[in-house]
Design an enzyme around this catalytic site. Structure first.
Site, short mmCIF file in Angstrom:
data_model
loop_
_atom_site.label_atom_id
_atom_site.label_comp_id
_atom_site.label_asym_id
_atom_site.label_seq_id
_atom_site.Cartn_x
_atom_site.Cartn_y
_atom_site.Cartn_z
N ASP A 42 -5.17 -5.75 -0.27
CA ASP A 42 -5.51 -5.41 1.00
C ASP A 42 -4.97 -6.61 1.92
O ASP A 42 -4.88 -7.55 1.59
CB ASP A 42 -6.85 -5.48 1.38
CG ASP A 42 -7.60 -4.79 2.54
OD1 ASP A 42 -6.72 -4.42 3.55
OD2 ASP A 42 -8.94 -4.99 2.85
N HIS A 58 3.68 -4.32 4.20
CA HIS A 58 3.85 -3.27 3.01
C HIS A 58 4.98 -3.74 1.85
O HIS A 58 5.01 -3.71 0.69
CB HIS A 58 3.85 -1.92 3.38
CG HIS A 58 2.78 -1.23 4.05
ND1 HIS A 58 1.47 -1.88 3.57
CD2 HIS A 58 2.48 -0.66 5.12
CE1 HIS A 58 0.59 -1.31 4.33
NE2 HIS A 58 1.30 -0.39 5.42
N LEU A 115 2.04 -4.07 -21.35
CA LEU A 115 1.12 -4.01 -20.40
C LEU A 115 0.97 -2.75 -19.91
O LEU A 115 2.04 -1.83 -19.74
CB LEU A 115 1.65 -4.90 -19.36
CG LEU A 115 0.72 -4.86 -17.79
CD1 LEU A 115 -0.61 -5.52 -17.77
CD2 LEU A 115 1.52 -5.36 -16.63
C1 FPP Z 1 -3.98 -2.11 2.18
O1 FPP Z 1 -3.33 -3.22 3.29
C2 FPP Z 1 -2.63 -2.02 1.63
C3 FPP Z 1 -2.05 -0.66 1.25
C4 FPP Z 1 -2.90 0.50 1.93
C5 FPP Z 1 -1.03 0.12 0.67
C6 FPP Z 1 -0.72 -1.03 -0.63
C7 FPP Z 1 0.69 -0.96 -0.98
C8 FPP Z 1 1.66 -1.69 -1.44
C9 FPP Z 1 1.07 -3.04 -1.72
C10 FPP Z 1 3.03 -1.39 -1.68
C11 FPP Z 1 3.39 -0.53 -2.60
C12 FPP Z 1 2.63 -0.69 -3.74
C13 FPP Z 1 3.23 -0.21 -5.04
C14 FPP Z 1 2.26 -0.13 -6.09
C15 FPP Z 1 4.53 -0.61 -5.27
P1 FPP Z 1 -3.29 -2.84 4.91
O2 FPP Z 1 -2.38 -2.22 5.42
O3 FPP Z 1 -5.02 -1.90 4.99
O4 FPP Z 1 -3.79 -4.20 5.67
P2 FPP Z 1 -4.62 -4.57 6.67
O5 FPP Z 1 -6.15 -4.30 6.33
O6 FPP Z 1 -4.37 -5.86 7.01
O7 FPP Z 1 -4.20 -3.55 7.94
#
Ligand code: FPP
Length: 244
Positions: free
Chosen positions: A22, A39, A133
């Site tokens: 997050d 992201h 893994l």
């Molecule tokens: C939450 O942060 C994150 C996500 C919903 C997406 C997670 C995806 C990645 C880390 C990239 C791709 C993943 C892989 C496995 C290659 P948020 O956008 O909710 O952040 P915020 O709460 O600060 O808005």
């Protein structure tokens, strides 16, 4: 005496770490960048943590990449996340395979773009015999959906006479979850200071140790991982019993 669930003794490293990644959006906003940049950096942190897990002897790593609720985000952001996933799998697959990583995806995949479904199936097939893994990516995943799907399968089995109602046990139930064959997580980490489970692995995390860290996901490094593992190793896991 009832058998304790098959979790680790506290002093060993966790067999299975699950992570709610997050804070990508906040990381980007704090830098005046579009959310996509967060992201993108988040995907770099994934690479770092996969390597860290191998290093620390963790056997399973489950990452919450896209929840069944994430479709509510603006279409452009959903497309960005799907695009990033395509790039990640295409770019990292050869390397993951070379490093003996077995990759699996959990979630409702029929709702995903068909090329991603093919990519997922290909990655799982290519790495299925790897013994290093286990990297599990939760994609269009929601724990409540998973539990309902399992109930439907059990109901169908009972209706068809394959199962008696009294044969519905924790084991038969768990074997209908997307995570069938994957041990329960020992340690669940959520970054960015939020302290919620957000519909992630609700059944599987019944006795999981929780670690909430303030660091935003794109800033999460192997040092943060090492600290979360060390904190975990100091905890006493009792599974409802009294302390030793
Ligand atoms: C939450 O942060 C994150 C996500 C919903 C997406 C997670 C995806 C990645 C880390 C990239 C791709 C993943 C892989 C496995 C290659 P948020 O956008 O909710 O952040 P915020 O709460 O600060 O808005």
């Amino acid at each position: 005496m009832p058998l304790a669930p098959a979790y680790d003794e506290p002093s060993s490293p966790p067999t299975h770490i699950a992570i709610i990644m997050d804070g990508n959006g906040r990381w980007a906003t704090a830098r005046g960048l579009p959310r996509f940049a967060g992201h993108q950096r988040g995907a770099e942190a994934v690479r770092e943590v996969v390597e860290g897990c191998k290093h620390f002897g963790v056997r399973y790593l489950t990452l919450y990449a896209f929840s069944s609720e994430n479709w509510k985000r603006p279409e452009a952001e959903v497309n960005d996340l799907m695009g990033l996933l395509r790039v990640y799998v295409k770019r990292e697959l050869a390397d993951l395979h070379k490093n003996d990583v077995r990759i699996r995806f959990i979630g409702k995949h029929d709702a995903l773009p068909s090329d991603i479904q093919e990519l997922i199936a290909g990655a799982e097939e290519r790495t299925r015999d790897n013994t290093g893994l286990n990297l599990v990516i939760a994609l269009n995943y929601g724990a409540r959906n998973e539990i309902i799907d399992a109930c439907r399968q059990l109901a169908e089995d009972v209706r068809e006479g394959r199962l008696m109602p009294n044969e519905i046990t924790e084991q038969t139930f768990a074997s209908r979850l997307y995570t069938n064959g994957i041990p329960n997580p020992d340690l669940l980490i959520r970054t960015s200071g939020e302290q919620r489970l957000s519909n992630f692995l609700l059944w599987q995390s019944a006795y999981c140790e929780l670690s909430f860290v303030d660091t935003l996901w794109p800033d999460f490094t192997q040092e943060h991982l090492a600290k979360a593992i060390a904190d975990y190793q100091k905890r006493e896991r009792r599974y409802g019993a009294t302390s030793a």
